[in-house]
Scaffold this motif. Structure first.
Motif, mmCIF file in Angstrom:
data_model
loop_
_atom_site.group_PDB
_atom_site.id
_atom_site.type_symbol
_atom_site.label_atom_id
_atom_site.label_comp_id
_atom_site.label_asym_id
_atom_site.label_seq_id
_atom_site.Cartn_x
_atom_site.Cartn_y
_atom_site.Cartn_z
ATOM 1 N N THR A 1 -7.049 10.792 -2.902
ATOM 2 C CA THR A 1 -6.913 11.681 -1.749
ATOM 3 C C THR A 1 -7.965 12.784 -1.825
ATOM 4 O O THR A 1 -8.507 13.199 -0.804
ATOM 5 C CB THR A 1 -5.511 12.305 -1.633
ATOM 6 N N ASN B 1 -8.980 6.052 1.807
ATOM 7 C CA ASN B 1 -7.870 5.454 2.543
ATOM 8 C C ASN B 1 -6.889 4.894 1.510
ATOM 9 O O ASN B 1 -7.138 3.854 0.911
ATOM 10 C CB ASN B 1 -8.423 4.339 3.434
ATOM 11 N N VAL B 2 -5.800 5.611 1.306
ATOM 12 C CA VAL B 2 -4.908 5.220 0.215
ATOM 13 C C VAL B 2 -3.442 5.198 0.636
ATOM 14 O O VAL B 2 -2.987 6.057 1.389
ATOM 15 C CB VAL B 2 -5.100 6.145 -1.023
ATOM 16 N N SER B 3 -2.741 4.177 0.164
ATOM 17 C CA SER B 3 -1.287 4.134 0.244
ATOM 18 C C SER B 3 -0.759 4.171 -1.176
ATOM 19 O O SER B 3 -1.417 3.696 -2.096
ATOM 20 C CB SER B 3 -0.798 2.842 0.917
ATOM 21 N N TYR B 4 0.427 4.755 -1.325
ATOM 22 C CA TYR B 4 1.036 4.768 -2.657
ATOM 23 C C TYR B 4 2.539 4.575 -2.530
ATOM 24 O O TYR B 4 3.189 5.244 -1.726
ATOM 25 C CB TYR B 4 0.754 6.091 -3.379
ATOM 26 N N ARG C 1 7.315 -6.834 -0.561
ATOM 27 C CA ARG C 1 7.159 -6.423 0.829
ATOM 28 C C ARG C 1 5.945 -5.495 1.004
ATOM 29 O O ARG C 1 5.171 -5.623 1.939
ATOM 30 C CB ARG C 1 8.444 -5.704 1.281
ATOM 31 N N VAL C 2 5.793 -4.580 0.063
ATOM 32 C CA VAL C 2 4.679 -3.636 0.140
ATOM 33 C C VAL C 2 3.340 -4.361 -0.068
ATOM 34 O O VAL C 2 2.397 -4.173 0.704
ATOM 35 C CB VAL C 2 4.856 -2.501 -0.896
ATOM 36 N N GLY D 1 2.693 -6.595 2.954
ATOM 37 C CA GLY D 1 2.386 -5.799 4.151
ATOM 38 C C GLY D 1 1.012 -5.167 4.064
ATOM 39 O O GLY D 1 0.248 -5.173 5.035
ATOM 40 N N GLY E 1 -2.026 -6.020 6.552
ATOM 41 C CA GLY E 1 -2.646 -4.941 7.322
ATOM 42 C C GLY E 1 -4.150 -4.933 7.111
ATOM 43 O O GLY E 1 -4.936 -4.784 8.055
ATOM 44 N N VAL F 1 -2.259 4.999 15.672
ATOM 45 C CA VAL F 1 -3.257 4.053 15.181
ATOM 46 C C VAL F 1 -3.503 2.957 16.212
ATOM 47 O O VAL F 1 -4.649 2.639 16.536
ATOM 48 C CB VAL F 1 -2.815 3.447 13.820
ATOM 49 N N ARG G 1 -3.398 8.688 8.381
ATOM 50 C CA ARG G 1 -2.845 8.704 7.024
ATOM 51 C C ARG G 1 -1.477 9.370 7.108
ATOM 52 O O ARG G 1 -1.241 10.208 7.975
ATOM 53 C CB ARG G 1 -3.700 9.547 6.084
ATOM 54 N N VAL H 1 8.346 5.114 3.087
ATOM 55 C CA VAL H 1 7.023 4.676 2.628
ATOM 56 C C VAL H 1 6.940 3.145 2.610
ATOM 57 O O VAL H 1 5.950 2.561 3.059
ATOM 58 C CB VAL H 1 6.718 5.230 1.224
ATOM 59 N N ASN H 2 7.990 2.489 2.102
ATOM 60 C CA ASN H 2 7.999 1.027 2.083
ATOM 61 C C ASN H 2 7.780 0.467 3.477
ATOM 62 O O ASN H 2 6.977 -0.447 3.674
ATOM 63 C CB ASN H 2 9.342 0.506 1.549
ATOM 64 N N VAL I 1 4.029 1.172 4.680
ATOM 65 C CA VAL I 1 2.982 0.374 4.034
ATOM 66 C C VAL I 1 3.135 -1.097 4.436
ATOM 67 O O VAL I 1 2.150 -1.798 4.656
ATOM 68 C CB VAL I 1 3.001 0.556 2.502
ATOM 69 N N ALA I 2 4.392 -1.548 4.533
ATOM 70 C CA ALA I 2 4.616 -2.934 4.954
ATOM 71 C C ALA I 2 4.101 -3.171 6.371
ATOM 72 O O ALA I 2 3.779 -4.290 6.740
ATOM 73 C CB ALA I 2 6.093 -3.283 4.843
ATOM 74 N N LYS I 3 4.029 -2.101 7.189
ATOM 75 C CA LYS I 3 3.468 -2.216 8.544
ATOM 76 C C LYS I 3 1.944 -2.172 8.534
ATOM 77 O O LYS I 3 1.309 -2.295 9.573
ATOM 78 C CB LYS I 3 3.928 -1.015 9.395
ATOM 79 N N GLY I 4 1.364 -1.901 7.380
ATOM 80 C CA GLY I 4 -0.087 -1.817 7.295
ATOM 81 C C GLY I 4 -0.618 -0.398 7.466
ATOM 82 O O GLY I 4 -1.820 -0.197 7.594
ATOM 83 N N LEU I 5 0.281 0.604 7.469
ATOM 84 C CA LEU I 5 -0.166 2.001 7.592
ATOM 85 C C LEU I 5 -0.561 2.543 6.215
ATOM 86 O O LEU I 5 -0.049 2.086 5.193
ATOM 87 C CB LEU I 5 0.961 2.859 8.170
ATOM 88 N N SER I 6 -1.479 3.496 6.192
ATOM 89 C CA SER I 6 -1.905 4.112 4.925
ATOM 90 C C SER I 6 -1.047 5.339 4.649
ATOM 91 O O SER I 6 -1.315 6.413 5.177
ATOM 92 C CB SER I 6 -3.375 4.526 5.012
ATOM 93 N N VAL I 7 -0.032 5.143 3.829
ATOM 94 C CA VAL I 7 0.920 6.225 3.589
ATOM 95 C C VAL I 7 1.139 6.395 2.088
ATOM 96 O O VAL I 7 1.308 5.423 1.365
ATOM 97 C CB VAL I 7 2.259 5.939 4.296
ATOM 98 N N VAL I 8 1.135 7.644 1.672
ATOM 99 C CA VAL I 8 1.328 7.975 0.260
ATOM 100 C C VAL I 8 2.729 8.527 0.061
ATOM 101 O O VAL I 8 3.183 9.378 0.829
ATOM 102 C CB VAL I 8 0.266 9.002 -0.194
ATOM 103 N N GLN I 9 3.418 8.018 -0.962
ATOM 104 C CA GLN I 9 4.719 8.555 -1.313
ATOM 105 C C GLN I 9 4.510 9.846 -2.090
ATOM 106 O O GLN I 9 3.898 9.832 -3.163
ATOM 107 C CB GLN I 9 5.477 7.530 -2.159
ATOM 108 N N TYR J 1 -5.575 17.292 -1.277
ATOM 109 C CA TYR J 1 -6.448 16.814 -0.201
ATOM 110 C C TYR J 1 -7.621 17.781 -0.038
ATOM 111 O O TYR J 1 -7.445 18.989 -0.166
ATOM 112 C CB TYR J 1 -5.680 16.722 1.122
ATOM 113 N N ALA K 1 -10.329 17.769 5.878
ATOM 114 C CA ALA K 1 -10.458 16.308 5.792
ATOM 115 C C ALA K 1 -9.988 15.637 7.078
ATOM 116 O O ALA K 1 -10.265 14.463 7.308
ATOM 117 C CB ALA K 1 -9.659 15.776 4.609
#
Lengths: 398, 205
Positions: free
Chosen positions: A351, A356-359, A380-381, A384, A388, B39, B47, B56-57, B60-68, B78, B82
């Motif tokens: 970050t 472009n990050v997911s966690y 699932r993660v 997905g 994506g 999006v 993000r 979050v699950n 992310v499963a939808k393809g979005l960029s999301v941080v837990q 950050y 940004a």
């Protein structure tokens, strides 16, 4: 499964010569024209790399996923292991319709540099001496492993990976790929891993290395030449490491203080407890498929891994500055080998680089080894995220 | 709303404030409804930051960029400016330090969109007045002792905080129970009385 095995004897390790190249696997020779320079300063040339593939490479070669394996893994990610006879270590994850969908992606998994399943390592014959390298084999790093994988991709004619996905040491290779070859990686999934090895992890692996080297059959690393087998030491190394791969909760639930095939303790050093028996079994079954010197080399590569130092002048975000790679970092809540906090360090570095990050920290009681299991939220993660990214890559319609 | 996807009215108001193709961070993005809309319908580079594993699950499963992560801990990592827009939707009242949160958000983005339930709404006021107890209703379904909301404010309170902090309010909209939108600036008194929720577009300077 018989858990009543004595550790120091009873090794029925007859056909287990993993370094004999007597099993089918794909193989290429790398560094043929130009030698590959290692981080330690040595060069290696004309060396074998063994790999397996799953699925089909598409016409524009844009659907390749490199799956990178963990410390004791190998290239047999999704097919039957030629020595153990067990199904591949990620067969739950790789296949038609699975998270790493071989209907969509072309999956490559190669044995790491320093390994013992066909890629050059300490058990390979050194052409100069016509004897196994042993501890004369040069020290290798995660960076070297990845450089060799890049040469494999050159051989396969693949310029850019759709994704590089790996858990534990495989996650380190994935991160190294993103930092060293950002232009060759579209997406990156480091799972249950860390951006550097902690003191605690170095300590655990040092115990393992010392166990191997303390075995008289190790013979200063020349056991193959002297026809000895340092199996006791390697088994102890595996046992010590295996403890760190499981959570305390899972151990308590699976074994507790239950006794192994007996009503009372024996007042001796037999495996009275189920956990002892289980660990001994883990140790003994491991030596059939793994070379003791390989274990020394690959654990050393883990210890030396420090992405911020090698790519960012000590600042992790710098290692990813300007990256266009799409990341999905995944950790498991009960992992104490590479705990979620280590993954958060990676995420904060990313970050910080505006990547472009997911966690996702997946809730699981299975400890570090959770990534070998098909935990529903994990699957699932991963599924997905890859889908994506596949849409963005033009491999899938929205 | 003539878009392919339809979203909650308050989210639509936020979405309408965002320029197509912008860089957007949705803080507390929940199941990703707004982010997904932005999006796919507005082509933003999106993000998200979300504390709940379930949320979050799903994202992310939808393809979005999301941080837990926890906004109050993680926003500091950050880099400055940004994003073009940073969104904090229905979350401000659950933060430990709302003023610090707004300041942090303004560090990350050129513009910040904040929405929150208005504690100055006439029903809230009358509940407290007639019942003598903390209000419980559809938008505020918790008891005082189990509420995640620790810092309620009224529309007027929020404006005063922005004044104190030297934050510029570019736009401000109140939504009544029927989903009718009011411009707050033209009549603060009525907006603060009739608005169940408020959406503010802020910028620093």
């Amino acid at each position: 499964m018989c858990h009543k095995i004595r550790l120091m004897s009873n090794y029925t390790n007859i056909n287990a010569n993993p370094y004999a190249d007597d099993f089918p696997t794909l193989k290429v020779m790398l560094g043929k024209e130009t030698p590959m320079r290692l981080d330690c300063g040595t060069e290696i040339s004309n060396f074998p790399m063994a790999y397996q593939t799953y699925g089909t490479l598409n016409a524009d070669k844009s659907n390749a996923i490199l799956v990178t394996h963990a410390l004791t893994g190998d290239q047999f990610a999704a097919d039957t292991h030629p020595i153990s006879g067990k199904s591949g270590w990620w067969s739950k994850m790789i296949g038609p319709g699975k998270a790493i969908d071989t209907n969509l992606y072309f999956v490559i998994c190669s044995n790491v540099l320093g390994g013992c399943m066909g890629t050059v390592g300490p058990a390979t014959i050194n052409p100069e001496t016509n004897q196994p390298w042993g501890v004369d084999f040069p020290i290798i790093t995660i960076g070297d492993m990845v450089r060799a994988q890049a040469l494999l991709l050159d051989e396969l004619g693949i310029d850019s990976l759709f994704s590089v996905v790996g858990g534990s040491m495989g996650g380190m290779q994935a991160l190294e790929w993103a930092a060293a070859y950002p232009e060759r990686v579209f997406s990156c999934v480091p799972i249950a891993t860390a951006a550097h090895h902690s003191a605690q992890n170095i300590a655990f692996y040092e115990v393992g290395r010392q166990a191997i080297m303390a075995d008289p059959e190790w013979c200063g690393g020349r056991y193959l030449i002297e026809d000895k087998k340092p199996h006791a030491g390697l088994a102890v190394a595996r046992m010590a490491a295996h403890i760190t791969y499981m959570s305390e909760g899972a151990l308590t639930q699976k074994f507790g203080r239950r006794l192994q095939d007996r009503e009372e303790v024996t007042f001796g050093f037999e495996a009275d407890f189920q956990i002892e028996s289980y660990l001994r079994h883990q140790g003994i079954s491991f030596v059939d498929r793994f070379d003791a010197n390989s274990y020394l080399y690959v654990t050393r590569a883990l210890d030396y891994f420090d992405l911020a130092a090698s790519h960012g002048n000590g600042i992790l975000a710098e290692a990813f500055r300007g990256t266009k790679v799409r990341f999905c970092v995944i950790s498991f809540s009960s992992d104490w080998h590479y705990p979620p906090d280590e993954s958060r360090v990676i995420v904060r570095g990313l970050t910080g680089a505006a990547a472009n990050v997911s966690y996702v920290d997946v809730e699981s009681d299975k400890g570090h080894d959770a990534f070998f299991f098909d935990e529903p939220n994990f699957v699932r993660v991963l599924d997905g995220f890859l889908r994506g990214a596949a849409v963005k890559r033009g491999l899938l319609d929205e | 709303m003539n878009n392919a996807k339809s979203i909650r009215v308050d989210l639509q108001i936020i979405a309408d404030m965002i320029e197509p193709g912008a860089r957007v961070l949705d803080v507390g993005c929940s199941d990703g409804q707004l982010l997904d809309y932005l999006v796919t319908e507005k082509g933003v580079s999106g993000r998200g930051l979300e504390i709940s594993p379930e949320g979050v699950n799903l994202c992310v499963a939808k393809g979005l960029s999301v941080v837990q992560g926890d906004a109050e801990e993680d926003l500091g990592y950050y880099p400055e400016d940004a994003f073009d827009f940073v969104i904090l939707s229905q979350t401000l009242q659950a933060t430990h330090h709302p003023d610090k949160m707004v300041k942090d958000l303004l560090r990350l983005g050129k513009r910040v969109i904040v929405s929150f339930p208005n504690f100055g709404h006439w029903r809230v006021r009358s509940y407290l007045f007639f019942h003598g107890r903390m209000p419980v209703n559809e938008t505020l379904p918790y008891q005082w002792y189990n509420s995640p909301n620790m810092h309620f404010c009224t529309i007027k309170d929020f404006i005063c905080m922005c004044d104190d902090m030297g934050v510029t309010i570019e736009r401000s909209i109140a939504l009544d129970a029927a989903g009718q939108a009011y411009r707050i600036r033209t009549n603060l008194f009525f907006a603060n009385l009739l608005g169940e929720q408020a959406v503010f577009l802020l910028r620093k300077d």
